[in-house]
Design an enzyme around this catalytic site. Structure first.
Site, PDB file in Angstrom:
ATOM      1  N   ASP A 174     -89.046  62.476  37.005  1.00 19.52           N
ATOM      2  CA  ASP A 174     -87.470  62.155  37.008  1.00 19.52           C
ATOM      3  C   ASP A 174     -87.380  60.991  36.933  1.00 19.52           C
ATOM      4  OD1 ASP A 174     -85.130  62.141  37.019  1.00 19.52           O
ATOM      5  OD2 ASP A 174     -86.270  64.694  38.212  1.00 19.52           O
ATOM      6  N   ILE A 175     -85.932  60.636  36.661  1.00 21.26           N
ATOM      7  CA  ILE A 175     -85.641  59.131  36.108  1.00 21.26           C
ATOM      8  C   ILE A 175     -85.852  58.397  37.623  1.00 21.26           C
ATOM      9  CG2 ILE A 175     -82.899  59.782  36.039  1.00 21.26           C
ATOM     10  CD1 ILE A 175     -83.263  57.974  33.249  1.00 21.26           C
ATOM     11  N   GLY A 195     -83.797  67.053  40.364  1.00 23.72           N
ATOM     12  CA  GLY A 195     -82.633  68.482  40.491  1.00 23.72           C
ATOM     13  C   GLY A 195     -82.006  69.688  41.370  1.00 23.72           C
ATOM     14  N   GLN A 196     -81.627  69.603  40.883  1.00 23.37           N
ATOM     15  CA  GLN A 196     -81.182  71.644  41.716  1.00 23.37           C
ATOM     16  C   GLN A 196     -82.283  72.154  41.992  1.00 23.37           C
ATOM     17  OE1 GLN A 196     -78.290  73.725  41.321  1.00 23.37           O
ATOM     18  NE2 GLN A 196     -77.961  74.783  43.426  1.00 23.37           N
ATOM     19  N   TYR A 221     -70.384  69.724  27.749  1.00 21.90           N
ATOM     20  CA  TYR A 221     -72.182  70.361  27.717  1.00 21.90           C
ATOM     21  C   TYR A 221     -71.628  72.010  27.440  1.00 21.90           C
ATOM     22  CZ  TYR A 221     -74.488  73.131  32.072  1.00 21.90           C
ATOM     23  OH  TYR A 221     -75.739  74.279  32.568  1.00 21.90           O
ATOM     24  N   LYS A 256     -75.208  73.099  25.131  1.00 19.19           N
ATOM     25  CA  LYS A 256     -75.754  74.735  25.695  1.00 19.19           C
ATOM     26  C   LYS A 256     -75.985  75.365  24.141  1.00 19.19           C
ATOM     27  CE  LYS A 256     -77.986  73.261  29.635  1.00 19.19           C
ATOM     28  NZ  LYS A 256     -78.982  72.677  29.472  1.00 19.19           N
ATOM     29  N   ASP A 265     -87.785  59.523  31.737  1.00 21.23           N
ATOM     30  CA  ASP A 265     -86.450  58.986  31.125  1.00 21.23           C
ATOM     31  C   ASP A 265     -86.576  59.945  29.708  1.00 21.23           C
ATOM     32  OD1 ASP A 265     -84.115  58.808  29.598  1.00 21.23           O
ATOM     33  OD2 ASP A 265     -83.595  56.749  29.473  1.00 21.23           O
ATOM     34  N   GLY A 305     -86.979  66.427  35.156  1.00 14.57           N
ATOM     35  CA  GLY A 305     -86.101  66.844  35.597  1.00 14.57           C
ATOM     36  C   GLY A 305     -86.299  67.337  37.515  1.00 14.57           C
TER      37      GLY A 305
HETATM   38  C1  AKB Z   1     -71.913  74.010  36.068  1.00 16.00           C
HETATM   39  O1  AKB Z   1     -71.078  74.339  36.236  1.00 16.00           O
HETATM   40  O2  AKB Z   1     -72.117  73.390  35.620  1.00 16.00           O
HETATM   41  C2  AKB Z   1     -73.754  74.708  35.992  1.00 16.00           C
HETATM   42  C3  AKB Z   1     -73.203  75.587  35.042  1.00 16.00           C
HETATM   43  C4  AKB Z   1     -73.130  77.318  35.426  1.00 16.00           C
HETATM   44  O3  AKB Z   1     -74.226  76.010  34.028  1.00 16.00           O
HETATM   45  N1  AKB Z   1     -73.848  75.028  37.568  1.00 16.00           N
END
Ligand code: AKB
Length: 316
Positions: free
Chosen positions: A35-36, A12-13, A143, A147, A53, A9
């Site tokens: 990265d992909i 990414g940012q 998400y 996590k 991937d 990755g």
């Molecule tokens: C998001 O906004 O989903 C991310 C994070 C806080 O993990 N920047």
């Protein structure tokens, strides 16, 4: 012998700037970016790159064998806003990539792993102010669930199999190179770009939504410092709370307006407001400060000055 690092990755940012820093620290050829796709590749310091991937165990394994990798930074993920649109894709990418890397580390092939967690592990039942390291974690986003579960697996693999995995609960990260994608805290990056390009911004969160945030330089410093810390000083194998600044859209608007008096803002909260409302407004990161001497350098106004000066160069 120098460590051989794989960044998954890398475009990414955070991945772009992390890869650049790791190449400065460990030597360009010792850091394989992957990265992909090659989007943003021009933002990563030149060096070895592989299309990879993160969901493909054999591809990760082959890459590690071919380059004699001993350390992985797994930065690929679907973030909070995109995860709500594509829940199964978020689960698939965020969980399977982590299992692939942890399972490689379990075999002893990989010696050290960095995996980012997030303030998204917290939820509406978490104490919102100065959120402690150990507290209620009932996330309401896909998400956040990935996590939180990922953190449990990291600790499990450390306890049961001795895997040296290290992690940080990143707050919103603000940077001027690669754009973030699909997060709830993205407004705090977009606002600077729009201030320079348009002189105005429509914010998708309400003006008084306070969230924990951090400038990219601090986030990279935290990540490389945590990875360099002696194993004995790491007391948290799930993920460390990490904090720098907390601000609202109104605060960041005022910080920009102090530099650009003509800048204007409007507020049009969308589905991301509910996500932001479920997250803490400030974080207690005293354990990270004690264990590996974490401290941040950038406050809101120093970050604003740096963001505006860098973006002026980019757009003019
Ligand atoms: C998001 O906004 O989903 C991310 C994070 C806080 O993990 N920047």
């Amino acid at each position: 012998m120098s460590s051989k690092i794989l960044v998954i990755g890398a475009c990414g940012q955070i991945g772009t700037e992390l890869t650049t820093k790791l190449r400065e620290l460990h030597g360009t050829d010792n850091v394989i970016a992957s990265d992909i796709n090659t989007r943003n590749l021009e933002l990563v310091n030149a060096g070895p790159f592989e299309i990879l991937d993160a969901k493909n165990f054999n591809a990760i394994k082959d890459c590690c064998v071919n380059h004699e990798i001993d350390t992985i930074y797994l930065m690929a993920a679907l973030l909070s806003a995109t995860g709500e649109k594509y829940p199964m894709e978020a689960w698939d990418l965020n969980m399977n990539s982590l299992f692939h890397v942890l399972n490689l580390a379990k075999t002893g092939q990989i010696k050290k792993v960095f995996w980012p967690s997030s303030i998204a592990v917290f939820g509406p039942t978490t104490p919102r102010e100065n959120t402690p390291q150990h507290t209620i974690c009932e996330p309401t986003t896909v998400y956040g669930i990935t996590k939180q579960v990922g953190e449990r697996w990291c600790e499990y693999y450390h306890e049961k199999y001795g895997v040296d995995v290290r992690s940080i609960r990143y707050p919103g990260i603000i940077s001027h190179k690669a754009m973030p994608g699909g997060g709830t805290t993205d407004y705090a990056v977009e606002i600077y770009h729009e201030a320079i390009k348009e002189g105005k911004y429509e914010c998708f969160l309400s003006e008084d939504t306070s969230l924990p945030m951090m400038f990219m330089d601090d986030a990279i410093k935290a990540t490389t410092d945590l990875m360099a810390a002696p194993s004995e000083s790491i007391s948290i194998r799930s993920s460390y709370n990490l904090s720098a600044i907390s601000f609202t859209p109104k605060d960041i608007f005022e910080s920009i307006k102090a530099e650009m008096p003509e800048f204007t803002i409007t507020y049009q909260p969308d589905f991301r407001q509910a996500i932001a409302d479920s997250w803490p407004s400030s974080i207690d990161d005293s354990v990270a400060r004690k264990d590996w001497n974490w401290s941040h350098d950038f406050d809101l106004d120093t970050m604003t000055k740096e963001m505006l000066s860098q973006l002026k160069k980019k757009y003019t």
